[in-house]
Design a protein around this motif. Structure first.
Motif, PDB file in Angstrom:
ATOM      1  N   ARG A   7      40.601  32.279  23.791  1.00 48.25           N
ATOM      2  CA  ARG A   7      41.455  33.366  24.256  1.00 48.25           C
ATOM      3  C   ARG A   7      41.817  33.123  25.701  1.00 48.25           C
ATOM      4  N   THR A   8      42.899  33.702  26.086  1.00 47.89           N
ATOM      5  CA  THR A   8      43.249  33.628  27.500  1.00 47.89           C
ATOM      6  C   THR A   8      42.324  34.571  28.249  1.00 47.89           C
ATOM      7  N   GLU A   9      42.272  34.404  29.548  1.00 50.68           N
ATOM      8  CA  GLU A   9      41.418  35.252  30.368  1.00 50.68           C
ATOM      9  C   GLU A   9      41.858  36.708  30.199  1.00 50.68           C
ATOM     10  N   PRO A  10      40.919  37.619  29.947  1.00 50.98           N
ATOM     11  CA  PRO A  10      41.290  39.014  29.706  1.00 50.98           C
ATOM     12  C   PRO A  10      41.804  39.695  30.966  1.00 50.98           C
ATOM     13  N   HIS A  11      42.639  40.703  30.744  1.00 51.36           N
ATOM     14  CA  HIS A  11      43.091  41.546  31.847  1.00 51.36           C
ATOM     15  C   HIS A  11      41.911  42.392  32.286  1.00 51.36           C
ATOM     16  N   THR A  74      48.494  39.571  36.944  1.00 57.40           N
ATOM     17  CA  THR A  74      48.178  38.473  37.854  1.00 57.40           C
ATOM     18  C   THR A  74      47.411  38.936  39.090  1.00 57.40           C
ATOM     19  N   TYR A  75      47.052  40.203  39.137  1.00 59.59           N
ATOM     20  CA  TYR A  75      46.297  40.739  40.267  1.00 59.59           C
ATOM     21  C   TYR A  75      44.957  40.012  40.366  1.00 59.59           C
ATOM     22  N   GLY A  76      44.573  39.659  41.586  1.00 57.30           N
ATOM     23  CA  GLY A  76      43.293  39.013  41.804  1.00 57.30           C
ATOM     24  C   GLY A  76      43.343  37.498  41.724  1.00 57.30           C
ATOM     25  N   THR A  77      44.545  36.951  41.554  1.00 54.45           N
ATOM     26  CA  THR A  77      44.722  35.504  41.506  1.00 54.45           C
ATOM     27  C   THR A  77      45.509  35.076  42.742  1.00 54.45           C
ATOM     28  N   CYS A  78      45.009  34.076  43.457  1.00 59.61           N
ATOM     29  CA  CYS A  78      45.675  33.584  44.662  1.00 59.61           C
ATOM     30  C   CYS A  78      47.054  33.040  44.316  1.00 59.61           C
ATOM     31  N   ARG A  79      48.055  33.464  45.049  1.00 54.19           N
ATOM     32  CA  ARG A  79      49.432  33.034  44.795  1.00 54.19           C
ATOM     33  C   ARG A  79      49.677  31.583  45.190  1.00 54.19           C
ATOM     34  N   THR A  80      48.807  31.006  46.009  1.00 57.05           N
ATOM     35  CA  THR A  80      48.991  29.623  46.435  1.00 57.05           C
ATOM     36  C   THR A  80      48.251  28.646  45.535  1.00 57.05           C
ATOM     37  N   CYS A  81      46.945  28.849  45.365  1.00 52.76           N
ATOM     38  CA  CYS A  81      46.137  27.855  44.630  1.00 52.76           C
ATOM     39  C   CYS A  81      45.799  28.274  43.206  1.00 52.76           C
ATOM     40  N   THR A  83      43.412  30.254  42.148  1.00 53.12           N
ATOM     41  CA  THR A  83      42.021  30.610  41.878  1.00 53.12           C
ATOM     42  C   THR A  83      41.838  32.124  41.974  1.00 53.12           C
ATOM     43  N   SER A  84      40.729  32.585  41.446  1.00 54.46           N
ATOM     44  CA  SER A  84      40.425  34.013  41.526  1.00 54.46           C
ATOM     45  C   SER A  84      40.049  34.383  42.955  1.00 54.46           C
ATOM     46  N   ILE A  85      40.583  35.492  43.410  1.00 52.18           N
ATOM     47  CA  ILE A  85      40.222  36.016  44.725  1.00 52.18           C
ATOM     48  C   ILE A  85      38.901  36.763  44.549  1.00 52.18           C
ATOM     49  N   PRO A  86      37.900  36.474  45.376  1.00 44.21           N
ATOM     50  CA  PRO A  86      36.604  37.139  45.226  1.00 44.21           C
ATOM     51  C   PRO A  86      36.725  38.666  45.269  1.00 44.21           C
ATOM     52  N   GLU A  87      35.952  39.326  44.421  1.00 46.54           N
ATOM     53  CA  GLU A  87      35.965  40.782  44.330  1.00 46.54           C
ATOM     54  C   GLU A  87      35.678  41.432  45.684  1.00 46.54           C
ATOM     55  N   PRO A  94      42.606  45.313  49.161  1.00 45.89           N
ATOM     56  CA  PRO A  94      43.025  45.358  47.764  1.00 45.89           C
ATOM     57  C   PRO A  94      44.451  44.860  47.520  1.00 45.89           C
ATOM     58  N   TYR A  95      45.233  44.718  48.572  1.00 45.62           N
ATOM     59  CA  TYR A  95      46.610  44.275  48.440  1.00 45.62           C
ATOM     60  C   TYR A  95      46.809  42.804  48.801  1.00 45.62           C
ATOM     61  N   THR A  96      45.713  42.059  49.023  1.00 38.80           N
ATOM     62  CA  THR A  96      45.856  40.659  49.398  1.00 38.80           C
ATOM     63  C   THR A  96      46.368  39.826  48.229  1.00 38.80           C
ATOM     64  N   SER A  97      47.122  38.797  48.542  1.00 40.07           N
ATOM     65  CA  SER A  97      47.668  37.889  47.530  1.00 40.07           C
ATOM     66  C   SER A  97      47.040  36.512  47.610  1.00 40.07           C
ATOM     67  N   TYR A  98      46.146  36.312  48.570  1.00 42.02           N
ATOM     68  CA  TYR A  98      45.626  34.977  48.839  1.00 42.02           C
ATOM     69  C   TYR A  98      44.112  34.978  48.974  1.00 42.02           C
ATOM     70  N   CYS A  99      43.494  33.877  48.554  1.00 43.77           N
ATOM     71  CA  CYS A  99      42.071  33.674  48.818  1.00 43.77           C
ATOM     72  C   CYS A  99      41.934  33.384  50.321  1.00 43.77           C
ATOM     73  N   VAL A 100      40.724  33.404  50.827  1.00 45.87           N
ATOM     74  CA  VAL A 100      40.494  33.202  52.259  1.00 45.87           C
ATOM     75  C   VAL A 100      41.003  31.838  52.713  1.00 45.87           C
ATOM     76  N   THR A 101      40.720  30.799  51.941  1.00 46.42           N
ATOM     77  CA  THR A 101      41.134  29.441  52.321  1.00 46.42           C
ATOM     78  C   THR A 101      42.644  29.342  52.469  1.00 46.42           C
ATOM     79  N   CYS A 102      43.369  29.829  51.489  1.00 50.21           N
ATOM     80  CA  CYS A 102      44.841  29.740  51.546  1.00 50.21           C
ATOM     81  C   CYS A 102      45.406  30.631  52.643  1.00 50.21           C
ATOM     82  N   ARG A 103      44.801  31.775  52.887  1.00 48.97           N
ATOM     83  CA  ARG A 103      45.266  32.657  53.952  1.00 48.97           C
ATOM     84  C   ARG A 103      45.112  31.981  55.313  1.00 48.97           C
TER      85      ARG A 103
END
Length: 108
Positions: A7-11, A74-81, A83-87, A94-103
């Protein structure tokens, strides 16, 4: 004949989605309150007020984009790489679009 059980990753589950919406609404309300306070304060330096107003409006735009990502799944997924953005990061921003590394890469 085996069934395909992949299955695809659940919402996010409804409770998680509800909590995310609550965080985003809180961030929106806080930003709108700050924006209102800025426009009411006539003693503020014009340049400073303009800079702060722009930053708050950008945050409001980011919040609207986060709501759209939540709806799109697609919430919680980095728009650049991708990967999942840590909880923990999503709890703070809550409105971030990027993981720390990409930011850090975009601001460096």
């Amino acid at each position: 004949m085996p069934l395909d059980t992949s299955r695809t990753e659940p919402h996010p589950e409804p409770a998680a989605t509800h909590e995310t919406r609550r965080r985003l609404e809180h961030a929106r309300t806080t930003s709108l309150t700050q924006l209102h306070a800025l426009t009411e304060n006539t003693h503020t330096n014009e340049q400073l007020m303009s800079t702060q107003t722009s930053a708050i409006r950008q945050t409001l735009q980011d919040i609207d984009t986060a709501f759209a990502r939540l709806e799109a799944g697609t919430y919680g997924t980095c728009r650049t790489c991708g990967t999942s953005i840590p909880e923990e990061r999503l709890e703070i921003l809550p409105y971030t679009s990027y993981c720390v590394t990409c930011r850090h890469r975009t601001t460096a």
